[in-house]
Design a protein around this motif. Structure first.
Motif, short mmCIF file in Angstrom:
data_model
loop_
_atom_site.label_atom_id
_atom_site.label_comp_id
_atom_site.label_asym_id
_atom_site.label_seq_id
_atom_site.Cartn_x
_atom_site.Cartn_y
_atom_site.Cartn_z
N GLY A 1 -4.61 1.95 -13.27
CA GLY A 1 -5.31 1.65 -12.02
C GLY A 1 -5.80 0.23 -11.89
N ARG A 2 -5.49 -0.62 -12.86
CA ARG A 2 -6.00 -1.99 -12.81
C ARG A 2 -5.13 -2.94 -11.99
N ARG A 3 -3.88 -2.56 -11.72
CA ARG A 3 -3.01 -3.43 -10.93
C ARG A 3 -3.17 -3.08 -9.44
N PRO A 4 -3.55 -4.03 -8.60
CA PRO A 4 -3.75 -3.75 -7.17
C PRO A 4 -2.47 -3.27 -6.49
N ALA A 5 -2.62 -2.38 -5.53
CA ALA A 5 -1.47 -1.83 -4.82
C ALA A 5 -0.65 -2.92 -4.15
N TRP A 6 -1.31 -3.94 -3.58
CA TRP A 6 -0.58 -4.97 -2.85
C TRP A 6 0.32 -5.77 -3.77
N LYS A 7 -0.07 -5.90 -5.05
CA LYS A 7 0.77 -6.61 -6.01
C LYS A 7 2.02 -5.79 -6.33
N ILE A 8 1.84 -4.49 -6.44
CA ILE A 8 2.99 -3.61 -6.69
C ILE A 8 3.93 -3.65 -5.49
N VAL A 9 3.36 -3.61 -4.28
CA VAL A 9 4.16 -3.68 -3.06
C VAL A 9 5.00 -4.95 -3.04
N ALA A 10 4.38 -6.07 -3.39
CA ALA A 10 5.10 -7.35 -3.39
C ALA A 10 6.20 -7.36 -4.45
N SER A 11 5.91 -6.86 -5.63
CA SER A 11 6.90 -6.85 -6.71
C SER A 11 8.06 -5.93 -6.40
N LEU A 12 7.82 -4.90 -5.61
CA LEU A 12 8.87 -3.98 -5.21
C LEU A 12 9.61 -4.43 -3.95
N SER A 13 9.10 -5.48 -3.31
CA SER A 13 9.68 -5.99 -2.07
C SER A 13 9.80 -4.89 -1.02
N LEU A 14 8.75 -4.09 -0.88
CA LEU A 14 8.78 -2.99 0.09
C LEU A 14 8.68 -3.53 1.51
N THR A 15 9.50 -2.99 2.39
CA THR A 15 9.47 -3.36 3.80
C THR A 15 8.26 -2.71 4.48
N ASP A 16 7.98 -3.14 5.71
CA ASP A 16 6.88 -2.53 6.46
C ASP A 16 7.15 -1.04 6.68
N GLN A 17 8.38 -0.72 7.01
CA GLN A 17 8.72 0.69 7.23
C GLN A 17 8.49 1.52 5.98
N GLN A 18 8.89 1.00 4.84
CA GLN A 18 8.69 1.72 3.58
C GLN A 18 7.20 1.88 3.26
N GLN A 19 6.42 0.87 3.55
CA GLN A 19 4.97 0.96 3.31
C GLN A 19 4.34 2.02 4.20
N TRP A 20 4.81 2.15 5.44
CA TRP A 20 4.27 3.17 6.32
C TRP A 20 4.60 4.57 5.82
N ASP A 21 5.71 4.70 5.12
CA ASP A 21 6.07 5.99 4.52
C ASP A 21 5.07 6.40 3.44
N CYS A 22 4.49 5.40 2.81
CA CYS A 22 3.67 5.64 1.61
C CYS A 22 2.20 5.89 1.94
N VAL A 23 1.45 6.19 0.89
CA VAL A 23 0.01 6.37 1.00
C VAL A 23 -0.72 5.29 0.21
N LEU A 24 -0.32 5.10 -1.03
CA LEU A 24 -0.98 4.11 -1.88
C LEU A 24 -0.33 2.74 -1.78
N LEU A 25 0.99 2.70 -1.71
CA LEU A 25 1.72 1.44 -1.74
C LEU A 25 1.77 0.79 -0.36
N ARG A 26 0.67 0.11 -0.04
CA ARG A 26 0.56 -0.58 1.24
C ARG A 26 -0.11 -1.92 1.05
N SER A 27 0.40 -2.92 1.78
CA SER A 27 -0.23 -4.23 1.76
C SER A 27 -1.53 -4.17 2.56
N ALA A 28 -2.32 -5.23 2.48
CA ALA A 28 -3.59 -5.25 3.21
C ALA A 28 -3.41 -5.10 4.72
N PRO A 29 -2.45 -5.80 5.35
CA PRO A 29 -2.28 -5.64 6.80
C PRO A 29 -1.91 -4.22 7.21
N THR A 30 -1.04 -3.57 6.44
CA THR A 30 -0.65 -2.19 6.76
C THR A 30 -1.82 -1.25 6.57
#
Length: 274
Positions: free
Chosen positions: A140-169
């Motif tokens: 739990g120490r790695r912020p979700a937004w860092k994981i999102v960036a490292s995975l190169s998740l698109t906006d659509q993919q982030q909307w699919d998720c619950v935890l894996l979302r950038s700050a704007p989403t």
């Protein structure tokens, strides 16, 4: 053979789900999956919510896999009123659900991931998947937004998720949740003014209200707000198919109603993301 009980980290309380899965006989796990596959959509969602909120991790994990198989993304598995005050183990499980959805739904996305350890999250080897998930989550120490960036998740993919979302989403989702009740009441008030007939009864009005509200929610969870994308989201949310023409027409009606009532715009909403 002696199977030892899984032990959580004494400091963080973190307990990898893999260790719990390994403690179950494969035949028993297969039998549970077969039983879950026989549930209908409403039963599946209800049992998943109860299992997750009750911290029945193994049951929730199996149910989440079945929800993924049926095309119901993580974002539509929880009641919007459900608590978001999750402990470390619940956050890890949400992370697993998100990634297992991404892994199954976006088969080619692995090519967009730059780091080998993160590419392992797309592996269908359960050993490799869980090993990578535990490393990346880092208790739990790695912020979700860092994981999102490292995975190169698109906006659509982030909307699919619950935890894996950038700050704007995450911010837009929080704003949407803060507006839901107000939007519902405005749409409800508008329909009260519509004359009831044999062709449009109170029951019809209720159906229309729920559909319009759901379509508004779905329109908020799209990248461009296109009718086809909204219709897809609506099917994911409700299990009911509608055409893009119906979605476009109904969303226009909803927007006209909200604009007429001067609903506060997002910039006037102050929502803080923890």
């Amino acid at each position: 053979m002696i199977v030892t009980s899984p032990v959580s980290d004494p400091v963080s309380g973190f307990l990898p789900l893999a260790s719990m899965l390994q403690a179950i006989a494969p035949a028993k796990l297969t039998a549970v999956r077969e039983r879950v596959a026989g549930l209908d959509r409403d039963q599946l969602l209800s049992q998943f919510r109860a299992a997750f909120e009750g911290r029945k991790r193994l049951a929730a994990f199996v149910l989440a896999d079945e929800l993924t198989a049926r095309g119901i993304p993580p974002c539509f598995r929880h009641s919007y009123l459900a608590s978001t005050d999750h402990d470390t183990n619940q956050k890890f499980d949400l992370f697993l659900y998100d990634m297992r959805w991404i892994r199954r739904t976006y088969l080619d996305h692995k090519r967009q991931v730059r780091y080998e350890r993160y590419r392992e999250l797309h592996s269908f080897s359960e050993t490799a998947f869980h090993r990578a998930a535990e490393y990346i989550f880092w208790q739990g120490r790695r912020p979700a937004w860092k994981i999102v960036a490292s995975l190169s998740l698109t906006d659509q993919q982030q909307w699919d998720c619950v935890l894996l979302r950038s700050a704007p989403t995450a911010k837009r989702d929080a704003v949407t949740k803060s507006m839901r009740r107000e939007v519902f009441e405005i749409l409800q008030a508008d329909l009260r003014e519509v004359r009831r007939t044999k062709a449009f009864t109170n029951d019809d009005a209720t159906v229309t209200l729920l559909r319009r509200h759901d379509l508004w929610v779905c329109s908020r969870m799209t990248v461009g707000g296109g009718a086809a994308e909204v219709a897809t989201r609506y099917f994911q949310l409700t299990g009911k198919a509608i055409t893009r023409d119906i979605a476009k027409r109904q969303i226009q009606i909803v927007n006209d109603i909200l604009n007429a009532n001067r609903l506060a715009v997002e910039s006037q909403k102050r929502v803080r993301i923890a």
